[in-house]
Design an enzyme around this catalytic site. Structure first.
Site, PDB file in Angstrom:
ATOM      1  N   CYS A  37      10.422 -36.821 -17.343  1.00 23.90           N
ATOM      2  CA  CYS A  37       9.056 -37.459 -17.301  1.00 23.90           C
ATOM      3  C   CYS A  37       8.472 -37.418 -16.112  1.00 23.90           C
ATOM      4  O   CYS A  37       7.291 -38.145 -15.787  1.00 23.90           O
ATOM      5  CB  CYS A  37       8.771 -38.606 -18.209  1.00 23.90           C
ATOM      6  SG  CYS A  37       9.761 -39.930 -17.435  1.00 23.90           S
ATOM      7  N   ARG A  81      -2.979   3.730   8.390  1.00 24.95           N
ATOM      8  CA  ARG A  81      -3.276   2.335   7.559  1.00 24.95           C
ATOM      9  C   ARG A  81      -2.178   1.379   7.459  1.00 24.95           C
ATOM     10  O   ARG A  81      -1.077   1.576   7.572  1.00 24.95           O
ATOM     11  CB  ARG A  81      -3.630   2.784   6.230  1.00 24.95           C
ATOM     12  CG  ARG A  81      -4.565   4.174   5.986  1.00 24.95           C
ATOM     13  CD  ARG A  81      -4.568   4.724   4.607  1.00 24.95           C
ATOM     14  NE  ARG A  81      -5.243   3.742   3.720  1.00 24.95           N
ATOM     15  CZ  ARG A  81      -5.258   3.715   2.469  1.00 24.95           C
ATOM     16  NH1 ARG A  81      -4.707   4.638   1.877  1.00 24.95           N
ATOM     17  NH2 ARG A  81      -5.751   2.797   1.721  1.00 24.95           N
ATOM     18  N   ARG A 108      -3.632  -1.500  -6.192  1.00 21.98           N
ATOM     19  CA  ARG A 108      -2.754  -2.982  -6.180  1.00 21.98           C
ATOM     20  C   ARG A 108      -3.201  -3.811  -7.427  1.00 21.98           C
ATOM     21  O   ARG A 108      -4.327  -3.705  -7.823  1.00 21.98           O
ATOM     22  CB  ARG A 108      -3.067  -3.684  -4.864  1.00 21.98           C
ATOM     23  CG  ARG A 108      -4.457  -4.049  -4.741  1.00 21.98           C
ATOM     24  CD  ARG A 108      -4.707  -4.688  -3.158  1.00 21.98           C
ATOM     25  NE  ARG A 108      -5.922  -4.992  -3.246  1.00 21.98           N
ATOM     26  CZ  ARG A 108      -6.579  -4.933  -1.946  1.00 21.98           C
ATOM     27  NH1 ARG A 108      -5.721  -4.422  -0.928  1.00 21.98           N
ATOM     28  NH2 ARG A 108      -7.884  -4.983  -1.686  1.00 21.98           N
ATOM     29  N   LYS A 152       0.817  -1.098   0.086  1.00 23.42           N
ATOM     30  CA  LYS A 152      -0.033  -0.098   0.021  1.00 23.42           C
ATOM     31  C   LYS A 152       1.040   1.296   0.062  1.00 23.42           C
ATOM     32  O   LYS A 152       0.917   2.147  -0.918  1.00 23.42           O
ATOM     33  CB  LYS A 152      -1.028  -0.033   1.072  1.00 23.42           C
ATOM     34  CG  LYS A 152      -2.090   0.866   1.139  1.00 23.42           C
ATOM     35  CD  LYS A 152      -2.755   0.937   2.556  1.00 23.42           C
ATOM     36  CE  LYS A 152      -3.666  -0.362   2.619  1.00 23.42           C
ATOM     37  NZ  LYS A 152      -4.411  -0.599   3.955  1.00 23.42           N
ATOM     38  N   MET A 210      -5.872  -6.810   8.739  1.00 23.99           N
ATOM     39  CA  MET A 210      -5.326  -5.619   9.492  1.00 23.99           C
ATOM     40  C   MET A 210      -6.255  -4.568   9.678  1.00 23.99           C
ATOM     41  O   MET A 210      -7.130  -4.394   8.777  1.00 23.99           O
ATOM     42  CB  MET A 210      -3.870  -5.415   9.378  1.00 23.99           C
ATOM     43  CG  MET A 210      -3.161  -6.705   9.596  1.00 23.99           C
ATOM     44  SD  MET A 210      -1.305  -6.460   9.253  1.00 23.99           S
ATOM     45  CE  MET A 210      -1.359  -5.913   7.605  1.00 23.99           C
ATOM     46  N   SER A 232      15.543 -40.382 -20.339  1.00 22.68           N
ATOM     47  CA  SER A 232      14.502 -39.619 -19.889  1.00 22.68           C
ATOM     48  C   SER A 232      14.363 -39.935 -18.286  1.00 22.68           C
ATOM     49  O   SER A 232      14.664 -40.796 -17.725  1.00 22.68           O
ATOM     50  CB  SER A 232      13.184 -40.475 -20.482  1.00 22.68           C
ATOM     51  OG  SER A 232      12.002 -39.793 -19.939  1.00 22.68           O
ATOM     52  N   TYR A 234      12.924 -32.131 -24.234  1.00 22.86           N
ATOM     53  CA  TYR A 234      11.424 -32.032 -24.183  1.00 22.86           C
ATOM     54  C   TYR A 234      11.201 -32.287 -22.477  1.00 22.86           C
ATOM     55  O   TYR A 234      11.978 -32.873 -21.768  1.00 22.86           O
ATOM     56  CB  TYR A 234      10.634 -33.056 -24.908  1.00 22.86           C
ATOM     57  CG  TYR A 234      10.949 -34.456 -24.496  1.00 22.86           C
ATOM     58  CD1 TYR A 234      10.081 -35.277 -23.479  1.00 22.86           C
ATOM     59  CD2 TYR A 234      11.846 -35.293 -25.123  1.00 22.86           C
ATOM     60  CE1 TYR A 234      10.345 -36.555 -23.186  1.00 22.86           C
ATOM     61  CE2 TYR A 234      12.225 -36.609 -24.714  1.00 22.86           C
ATOM     62  CZ  TYR A 234      11.368 -37.204 -23.785  1.00 22.86           C
ATOM     63  OH  TYR A 234      11.661 -38.416 -23.509  1.00 22.86           O
ATOM     64  N   GLY A 268      -8.203  -7.286   4.448  1.00 22.65           N
ATOM     65  CA  GLY A 268      -9.048  -7.015   5.803  1.00 22.65           C
ATOM     66  C   GLY A 268      -8.582  -7.794   7.067  1.00 22.65           C
ATOM     67  O   GLY A 268      -9.351  -7.996   7.963  1.00 22.65           O
ATOM     68  N   HIS A 326     -16.124 -10.379   0.775  1.00 23.47           N
ATOM     69  CA  HIS A 326     -15.071 -11.525   1.144  1.00 23.47           C
ATOM     70  C   HIS A 326     -14.981 -12.492   0.398  1.00 23.47           C
ATOM     71  O   HIS A 326     -13.974 -13.135   0.053  1.00 23.47           O
ATOM     72  CB  HIS A 326     -14.907 -11.485   2.771  1.00 23.47           C
ATOM     73  CG  HIS A 326     -13.998 -12.306   3.197  1.00 23.47           C
ATOM     74  ND1 HIS A 326     -14.095 -13.660   3.466  1.00 23.47           N
ATOM     75  CD2 HIS A 326     -12.945 -12.089   3.800  1.00 23.47           C
ATOM     76  CE1 HIS A 326     -13.039 -14.242   3.990  1.00 23.47           C
ATOM     77  NE2 HIS A 326     -12.077 -13.362   4.138  1.00 23.47           N
TER      78      HIS A 326
HETATM   79  P1  ADP Z   1      -7.884  -1.905   4.182  1.00 19.89           P
HETATM   80  O1  ADP Z   1      -6.632  -2.512   4.075  1.00 19.89           O
HETATM   81  O2  ADP Z   1      -8.681  -2.636   5.274  1.00 19.89           O
HETATM   82  O3  ADP Z   1      -8.688  -1.582   2.994  1.00 19.89           O
HETATM   83  P2  ADP Z   1      -7.281   0.790   4.317  1.00 19.89           P
HETATM   84  O4  ADP Z   1      -6.286   1.347   4.935  1.00 19.89           O
HETATM   85  O5  ADP Z   1      -7.416   0.792   2.968  1.00 19.89           O
HETATM   86  O6  ADP Z   1      -7.871  -0.508   4.847  1.00 19.89           O
HETATM   87  O7  ADP Z   1      -8.371   1.773   4.869  1.00 19.89           O
HETATM   88  C1  ADP Z   1      -9.800   1.538   4.954  1.00 19.89           C
HETATM   89  C2  ADP Z   1     -10.506   2.362   4.114  1.00 19.89           C
HETATM   90  O8  ADP Z   1     -10.534   3.848   4.606  1.00 19.89           O
HETATM   91  C3  ADP Z   1     -10.676   2.508   2.581  1.00 19.89           C
HETATM   92  O9  ADP Z   1     -11.789   2.349   2.101  1.00 19.89           O
HETATM   93  C4  ADP Z   1      -9.612   3.577   2.312  1.00 19.89           C
HETATM   94  O10 ADP Z   1      -9.819   4.075   0.934  1.00 19.89           O
HETATM   95  C5  ADP Z   1     -10.273   4.601   3.353  1.00 19.89           C
HETATM   96  N1  ADP Z   1      -9.175   5.672   3.748  1.00 19.89           N
HETATM   97  C6  ADP Z   1      -8.009   5.495   4.402  1.00 19.89           C
HETATM   98  N2  ADP Z   1      -7.155   6.558   4.449  1.00 19.89           N
HETATM   99  C7  ADP Z   1      -7.991   7.340   4.078  1.00 19.89           C
HETATM  100  C8  ADP Z   1      -7.949   8.844   3.863  1.00 19.89           C
HETATM  101  N3  ADP Z   1      -6.593   9.452   4.184  1.00 19.89           N
HETATM  102  N4  ADP Z   1      -8.766   9.535   3.272  1.00 19.89           N
HETATM  103  C9  ADP Z   1     -10.017   9.176   3.080  1.00 19.89           C
HETATM  104  N5  ADP Z   1     -10.360   7.789   3.106  1.00 19.89           N
HETATM  105  C10 ADP Z   1      -9.236   6.975   3.588  1.00 19.89           C
HETATM  106 MG    MG Z   2      -7.638  -0.748   1.518  1.00 24.85          MG
END
Ligand code: ADP
Ligand code: MG
Ligand code: MG
Length: 884
Positions: free
Chosen positions: A840, A96, A348, A27, A107, A773, A860, A105, A464
């Site tokens: 093989c 974040r 990503r 990220k 952390m 082989s 091969y 989802g 999820h």
């Molecule tokens: P996850 O890895 O669980 O997606 P994120 O770190 O991406 O967690 O953040 C959770 C949510 O909060 C995401 O939808 C992200 O876009 C939003 N978010 C995070 N930082 C900001 C920010 N600085 N301004 C606006 N929205 C944010």
């Molecule tokens: Mg995210």
């Protein structure tokens, strides 16, 4: 810690880039990359994964960290013209998490850091919007108290639900100022009740607490389990990104959303995702309100972003194509809209189905985004087997139970279970189960892993269940809202139809349909794009790809998937089936030459027929026939009934058979009387087989005008003398046949290299062999001294404890088996220029092993039919790597 602790990113100054995901997490690294690209990203900084590891081991921040954070926050204040904690124009921050490998989802992240009882009114007046300010504050209290102070999520949900009921409010976004004020007070009381402390008012205390919690979330139970299942090392650590907030919850010209730059299910070129108006990030995934579709095509209610906010849609489209062009990969993005302006919060590489992956790779090249080679490298070679899996047969009676979103393609048939633990237990009993839930969460991963398919009644294409199922390559249908699960009764109902746990269903992940009972499946149809990809690979790779096959259906499958010949036809497999097993057993049971001759005269008929039908399919493609190498014990009768029956069939007494069984029994059959050893003891067996080969070739020449040039392979050779004496017997036999039928057969004789002794004698063996082989399965057993059938008990422990990086029967053990092959190839070719060389074993169908094999002078590789596309793709990818 001495190194740099944090890396800043903004449109004016960025220290990091996409290649630094080890240090900044995916990220953080990609936020830096997007800032460098000039894409609108709220400025911030990322604290490194090294700091996370430091915090894990010292339980404390590195000394200078707080100081570095203050400086970086100062820089953000200058960049944004806002101030953190006080002042008229407030800077708010998010903290974040994000490691090198994305763990969706797993952390936690916290938004709106820096607000407190006093300054929330500053925020209100600077945006002239009190509702928005209070909403942001209540979100902060909720997230912070949950993640940092460990107050359970549902305590806050209960407050919200309560207020909605009291005041008859429908949606979170509808709360007015008084109601929000009430909720904030209730939240604060909740915090005090469960922690004994007041919600922290000091912005820097909030910031430090959030950073520490993000680092600690690396070791929470969910994250640890996820890493175990996905083979992600614990040592990587997470980064912590601190970023200035943009506000999707500001008004009705603001919002938040997630999107794939292409459809991740079928690969179509369309922005694919969901958005919510007047909402902050986590609302979309949390499922509190129903999000709307981004593109018009996927919408049925005129609420799509494309229709309602065409300018915003245009901005996102432009950013998407810029990102695809830059990364040369489909992206999965998060964005926030503040007053109709789009900010990117994350990008990503998108998870997608194998179907989508292949289509996108081909389309990217058509659109001039990638070269052919880059497109070939976009496809995961081990994953592509998902495309070869069965689908439901069109023309059968299907009774629809429900339909919903087609989250991940494929056909799954199994019995219903309603929770992950039961799924695991039932799967261990060998049952195919379909996991049925309202929604899945990270706690369900083990159950999803054990299921053949997944069905949910809630959630969208980015829920999820959908994301995880696509990653696992499992059929999945989500959001079947008409189906009602009663978790206590363990039933699922649609109108007047009710199914219980243990009932069978069939789900079609490509269509999003759920049927009653067990439907029949059929092999898949391969797409145009798939064929195109295979064609590119074929003109790129150097290795030929053959198949291991000995029945007509197998050979047909392999040819359909692109096999260029047969590398291993195991003749003993031809005797397993039906009535053939009896003369085979008769032969084994005979203790005289005459007895064996009688049985062999019955067997040769089958053998000639089989060879004819296989040779006909192959025509001028090469074929290696391995002479009999039976694990004898697999052919012997076991039960009393079998023994009596066999006795009756071949005219001997059961007691004779029992006596023979004792004589034949070996304490270590894998190293016993088999392969060429058996051929030398009973030459009439191999003579029968070459006669069958000869007759099949002769018949096809006479009747079909086909010229077949078989490669005859002698198994389990230790040294040159052994090979030579067997070879002389075979040549003799064939010469006699040639004389008798006046037909000269073009054939070669070679050997399998599957014992270390053979590899070590390659010099002298090569003088008498037309080909080698490598049977890398047995070579692995004999080199490592590991029995494949017994090793499973402890091999998993070895892999888990890193004693083996990977199961050596799955991926070739380069330092032992790999070295033997390498040496043997060199020595063999140095003695015999024309020596043809193949591999093989199972390894010939595994991507990593193929990369290794492609570095050697090999002609091969040969693998089972369903691995052929993997082998073709891997061989091309390995060659591209070699050229660069
Ligand atoms: P996850 O890895 O669980 O997606 P994120 O770190 O991406 O967690 O953040 C959770 C949510 O909060 C995401 O939808 C992200 O876009 C939003 N978010 C995070 N930082 C900001 C920010 N600085 N301004 C606006 N929205 C944010
Ligand atoms: Mg995210
Ligand atoms: Mg073998």
């Amino acid at each position: 810690m001495e190194s740099k602790l944090l890396y800043e990113f903004s449109n004016t100054k960025t220290d990091g880039n996409a290649s630094m995901s080890d240090l900044l997490g995916g990220k953080g690294a990609n936020l830096a990359e997007m800032s460098n690209l000039g894409i609108e990203v709220p400025p911030g900084f990322t604290i490194t994964t090294e700091v996370c590891n430091y915090v894990s081991s010292h339980n404390d921040f590195p000394k200078s960290l707080k100081n570095d954070i203050s400086k970086a926050v100062n820089n953000l204040e200058e960049l944004t013209n806002k101030t953190f904690g006080t002042g008229d124009n407030l800077l708010l921050l998010s903290v974040r998490s994000g490691g090198k490998i994305s763990m969706p989802g797993m952390m936690d992240s916290i938004l709106n850091i820096g607000l407190n009882d006093d300054n929330v009114y500053k925020l209100a007046s600077s945006f002239s919007d009190e509702r928005f300010a209070l909403d942001s504050y209540r979100r902060l209290i909720q997230m912070y108290s949950n993640v940092v102070l460990d107050v359970e999520h549902h305590r806050f949900e209960a407050v919200i639900a309560n207020k909605k009921r009291m005041d008859n409010v429908e949606s979170d976004a509808d709360f007015n100022v008084d109601q929000l004020q009430w909720i904030i007070n209730a939240y604060k009381n909740t915090v005090e009740r469960f922690t004994g402390n007041q919600f922290p008012q000091d912005p820097f205390e909030q910031l430090h607490g959030a950073i520490e919690a993000v680092f600690k979330s690396w070791n929470n139970k969910r994250a640890v389990t996820y890493r175990k299942i996905n083979n992600i090392p614990d040592s990587l650590g997470t980064g912590a990104t601190v970023q200035s907030m943009v506000f999707g919850n500001l008004n009705n010209q603001s919002g938040t959303g997630v999107a794939f730059t292409r459809n991740p299910s079928n690969g179509n070129k369309e922005l694919f995702g969901e958005y919510l108006i007047n909402a902050q990030g986590e609302d979309v995934v949390a499922g509190i309100r129903t999000p709307h579709s981004i593109s018009k095509i996927n919408s049925n209610n005129n609420e799509s972003l494309e229709e309602r906010f065409p300018k915003v849609f245009e901005q996102i489209t432009e950013i998407a194509s810029k990102l695809e062009g830059h990364y040369k990969e489909v992206q999965d993005i998060e964005f926030t809209i503040e007053n109709e302006k789009v900010y990117l919060l994350q990008t990503r590489k998108a998870k997608r189905t194998a179907q989508a992956e292949v289509k996108i790779a081909i389309d990217f090249h058509k659109e001039n985004i990638t070269t052919k080679e880059e497109s070939i490298n976009m496809v995961d070679a081990n994953n592509i087997t998902n495309l070869l899996h069965p689908q439901f047969i069109e023309s059968q009676n299907k009774e629809l139970f429900g339909n919903a979103l087609n989250a991940s393609p494929g056909a799954a048939v199994g019995v219903i279970v309603f929770d992950a633990d039961t799924a695991e237990i039932e799967a261990e009993k060998g049952r195919n189960v379909v996991l049925v839930r309202d929604e899945t969460s990270p706690e369900d991963i083990h159950g999803m892993n054990s299921s053949v398919g997944i069905l949910t009644t809630k959630g969208g294409m980015t829920s999820h269940a959908a994301v995880v199922a696509r990653g696992m390559g499992k059929p999945c249908v989500v959001g079947a809202e008409k189906l009602i699960i009663d978790i206590n009764e363990k039933t699922i109902t649609n109108g007047d139809k009710t199914l219980s746990e243990g009932d069978s269903i069939s789900i079609d992940g490509a269509l999003g349909e759920v049927y009653l009972g067990e439907l029949d499946t059929e092999p898949p149809k391969l797409s145009e794009e798939f064929n195109q990809l295979m064609q590119w690979c074929n003109s790129t790779k150097k290795l030929s790809i053959r198949t291991n096959a000995e029945t007509v259906p197998e050979v047909n499958k392999a040819l359909e998937f692109g096999a260029e010949g047969i590398g291993l036809c195991r003749t003993e497999h031809m005797f397993f089936e039906g009535e053939r097993i009896t003369p085979m057993r008769e032969m084994i049971m005979s203790d005289t030459k005459q007895g064996r001759a009688k049985a062999l005269s019955k067997l040769i008929k089958y053998q000639i027929d089989d060879f004819e039908s296989i040779f006909t399919l192959l025509k001028d493609k090469p074929i290696t026939v391995r002479l009999l190498d039976p694990p004898m014990h697999e052919f012997l009768p076991k039960s009393d009934i079998e023994i009596t029956e066999l006795g009756n069939n071949i005219g001997v007494s059961p007691s004779y058979i029992r006596e023979m069984l004792i004589k034949l029994s070996e304490s270590n059959p894998m190293l016993g009387h088999r392969g060429v050893r058996l051929g030398l003891s009973y030459p009439e067996i191999y003579e029968m087989q070459v006669k069958a080969i000869y007759k099949a070739c002769f018949n096809l020449h006479k009747n079909e005008n086909l010229t077949i040039s078989p490669e005859i392979m002698i198994p389990l050779v230790m040294n040159a003398d052994e090979l030579l004496s067997m070879k002389n017997i075979l040549i003799n036999k064939i010469s006699k046949l040639e004389e008798k039928y006046s037909y000269k057969l073009t054939y070669t004789i070679g050997t399998m290299i599957e014992l270390p002794s053979a590899a070590l004698n390659s010099h002298s063996i090569a003088e008498h062999a037309d080909f080698f082989s490598f049977g890398t399965n047995d070579l692995t057993q004999t080199t490592l001294g590991l029995s494949r059938d017994d090793a499973s008990k402890f091999l998993t422990d070895y892999v888990e404890n890193d004693l083996f990086k990977q199961d050596p029967f799955v991926s070739i053990d380069v330092s032992s088996v790999g070295r033997l092959v390498e040496m043997s190839v060199l020595e063999g070719k140095s003695k015999n220029n024309n020596l043809k060389i193949g591999v093989c074993g199972e390894h010939a169908g595994e991507a990593k092993s193929i990369h290794f094999l492609n570095t050697l002078d090999i002609d091969y590789i040969s693998c089972s039919p369903f691995r052929i596309p993997t082998a073709i793709l891997s061989a091309a990818q390995a060659e591209i790597l070699k050229q660069n």
